[in-house]
Design a protein around this motif. Sequence first.
Motif, mmCIF file in Angstrom:
data_model
loop_
_atom_site.group_PDB
_atom_site.id
_atom_site.type_symbol
_atom_site.label_atom_id
_atom_site.label_comp_id
_atom_site.label_asym_id
_atom_site.label_seq_id
_atom_site.Cartn_x
_atom_site.Cartn_y
_atom_site.Cartn_z
ATOM 1 N N GLN A 173 40.491 27.660 22.906
ATOM 2 C CA GLN A 173 40.684 28.914 23.627
ATOM 3 C C GLN A 173 39.663 29.044 24.739
ATOM 4 N N VAL A 174 40.078 29.724 25.781
ATOM 5 C CA VAL A 174 39.205 29.992 26.920
ATOM 6 C C VAL A 174 39.167 31.500 27.131
ATOM 7 N N GLN A 175 37.982 32.036 27.298
ATOM 8 C CA GLN A 175 37.819 33.459 27.578
ATOM 9 C C GLN A 175 37.372 33.624 29.033
ATOM 10 N N LEU A 176 37.979 34.590 29.707
ATOM 11 C CA LEU A 176 37.688 34.847 31.117
ATOM 12 C C LEU A 176 37.318 36.316 31.287
ATOM 13 N N VAL A 177 36.220 36.566 31.996
ATOM 14 C CA VAL A 177 35.779 37.937 32.232
ATOM 15 C C VAL A 177 35.474 38.118 33.711
ATOM 16 N N GLU A 178 36.245 38.986 34.350
ATOM 17 C CA GLU A 178 36.057 39.248 35.779
ATOM 18 C C GLU A 178 35.041 40.359 36.016
ATOM 19 N N SER A 179 34.455 40.328 37.198
ATOM 20 C CA SER A 179 33.578 41.405 37.647
ATOM 21 C C SER A 179 33.554 41.390 39.167
ATOM 22 N N GLY A 180 33.032 42.455 39.750
ATOM 23 C CA GLY A 180 32.839 42.492 41.190
ATOM 24 C C GLY A 180 33.826 43.336 41.965
ATOM 25 N N GLY A 181 34.815 43.885 41.288
ATOM 26 C CA GLY A 181 35.751 44.744 42.002
ATOM 27 C C GLY A 181 35.092 46.043 42.421
ATOM 28 N N GLY A 182 35.818 46.816 43.209
ATOM 29 C CA GLY A 182 35.290 48.094 43.656
ATOM 30 C C GLY A 182 36.089 48.637 44.808
ATOM 31 N N SER A 183 35.521 49.633 45.464
ATOM 32 C CA SER A 183 36.167 50.268 46.601
ATOM 33 C C SER A 183 35.412 49.928 47.870
ATOM 34 N N ALA A 213 33.607 34.795 34.796
ATOM 35 C CA ALA A 213 32.814 33.980 33.880
ATOM 36 C C ALA A 213 33.723 33.406 32.799
ATOM 37 N N ALA A 214 33.698 32.084 32.662
ATOM 38 C CA ALA A 214 34.538 31.414 31.688
ATOM 39 C C ALA A 214 33.706 30.928 30.511
ATOM 40 N N SER A 215 34.273 31.015 29.331
ATOM 41 C CA SER A 215 33.604 30.503 28.136
ATOM 42 C C SER A 215 34.649 29.927 27.193
ATOM 43 N N GLY A 216 34.177 29.184 26.197
ATOM 44 C CA GLY A 216 35.095 28.546 25.267
ATOM 45 C C GLY A 216 35.360 27.120 25.686
ATOM 46 N N TYR A 217 36.564 26.630 25.441
ATOM 47 C CA TYR A 217 36.925 25.240 25.731
ATOM 48 C C TYR A 217 37.302 25.075 27.203
ATOM 49 N N PRO A 229 43.925 47.280 53.685
ATOM 50 C CA PRO A 229 44.476 48.163 52.648
ATOM 51 C C PRO A 229 45.516 47.476 51.764
ATOM 52 N N GLU A 230 46.272 46.561 52.343
ATOM 53 C CA GLU A 230 47.288 45.850 51.554
ATOM 54 C C GLU A 230 46.704 44.867 50.553
ATOM 55 N N ASP A 231 45.386 44.668 50.584
ATOM 56 C CA ASP A 231 44.732 43.842 49.559
ATOM 57 C C ASP A 231 44.445 44.637 48.291
ATOM 58 N N THR A 232 44.687 45.944 48.344
ATOM 59 C CA THR A 232 44.453 46.788 47.172
ATOM 60 C C THR A 232 45.338 46.360 46.018
ATOM 61 N N ALA A 233 44.714 46.054 44.885
ATOM 62 C CA ALA A 233 45.455 45.572 43.720
ATOM 63 C C ALA A 233 44.489 45.351 42.561
ATOM 64 N N MET A 234 45.054 45.099 41.399
ATOM 65 C CA MET A 234 44.277 44.600 40.276
ATOM 66 C C MET A 234 44.222 43.093 40.416
ATOM 67 N N TYR A 235 43.025 42.541 40.394
ATOM 68 C CA TYR A 235 42.842 41.112 40.551
ATOM 69 C C TYR A 235 42.525 40.476 39.199
ATOM 70 N N TYR A 236 43.262 39.419 38.898
ATOM 71 C CA TYR A 236 43.103 38.729 37.626
ATOM 72 C C TYR A 236 42.641 37.296 37.855
ATOM 73 N N CYS A 237 41.703 36.882 37.048
ATOM 74 C CA CYS A 237 41.291 35.489 36.976
ATOM 75 C C CYS A 237 42.156 34.808 35.928
ATOM 76 N N TYR A 242 45.602 31.249 30.335
ATOM 77 C CA TYR A 242 44.430 32.064 29.994
ATOM 78 C C TYR A 242 44.226 33.098 31.092
ATOM 79 N N TRP A 243 43.954 34.328 30.686
ATOM 80 C CA TRP A 243 43.837 35.437 31.639
ATOM 81 C C TRP A 243 42.636 36.309 31.317
ATOM 82 N N GLY A 244 42.043 36.841 32.382
ATOM 83 C CA GLY A 244 41.026 37.859 32.208
ATOM 84 C C GLY A 244 41.671 39.230 32.129
ATOM 85 N N GLN A 245 40.844 40.242 31.995
ATOM 86 C CA GLN A 245 41.346 41.604 31.823
ATOM 87 C C GLN A 245 41.636 42.280 33.158
#
Length: 132
Positions: free
Chosen positions: A1-11, A23-27, A88-96, A121-124
């Motif tokens: 399993q691989v765990q992915l955790v995103e950060s850095g989003g904002g306005s 950040a990736a962890s696991g296999y 503005p059209e880049d506004t979205a939820m970004y997933y790793c 494998y997907w982040g939140q």
Amino acid sequence: QVQLVESGGGSVQAGGSLRLSCAASGYTYSTHCMGWLRQAPGKEREGVAAIYTGGGSTYYADSVKGRFTISQDNAKNTLYLQMNSLKPEDTAMYYCAATDAEACMTAIQALGGMYVIRFNYWGQGTQVTVSS
């Protein structure tokens, strides 16, 4: 399993910049491609950028080419997405996301899109909001 955790989003205002991290962890050795996908409300999910973890080959969607840069730091097991000249059209939820499909980048580049690959494998997700 691989765990992915995103950060850095904002306005940010249009024309500004943000850097997303994943950040990736696991296999992690099992993954061959990693990428960033985004989804805005009421729109289909869009593959934005991908990188072949074994060699650094990259893919960018036309909508972000020249403005976004995907990169990886193997020592830190971290994927990045530098986003400049945001619109503005880049506004979205970004997933790793990551995939263990071996010929992932060959397929993405040959067929011109990340839709051809099943990312298993997907982040939140992290929200990016660009105001005009």
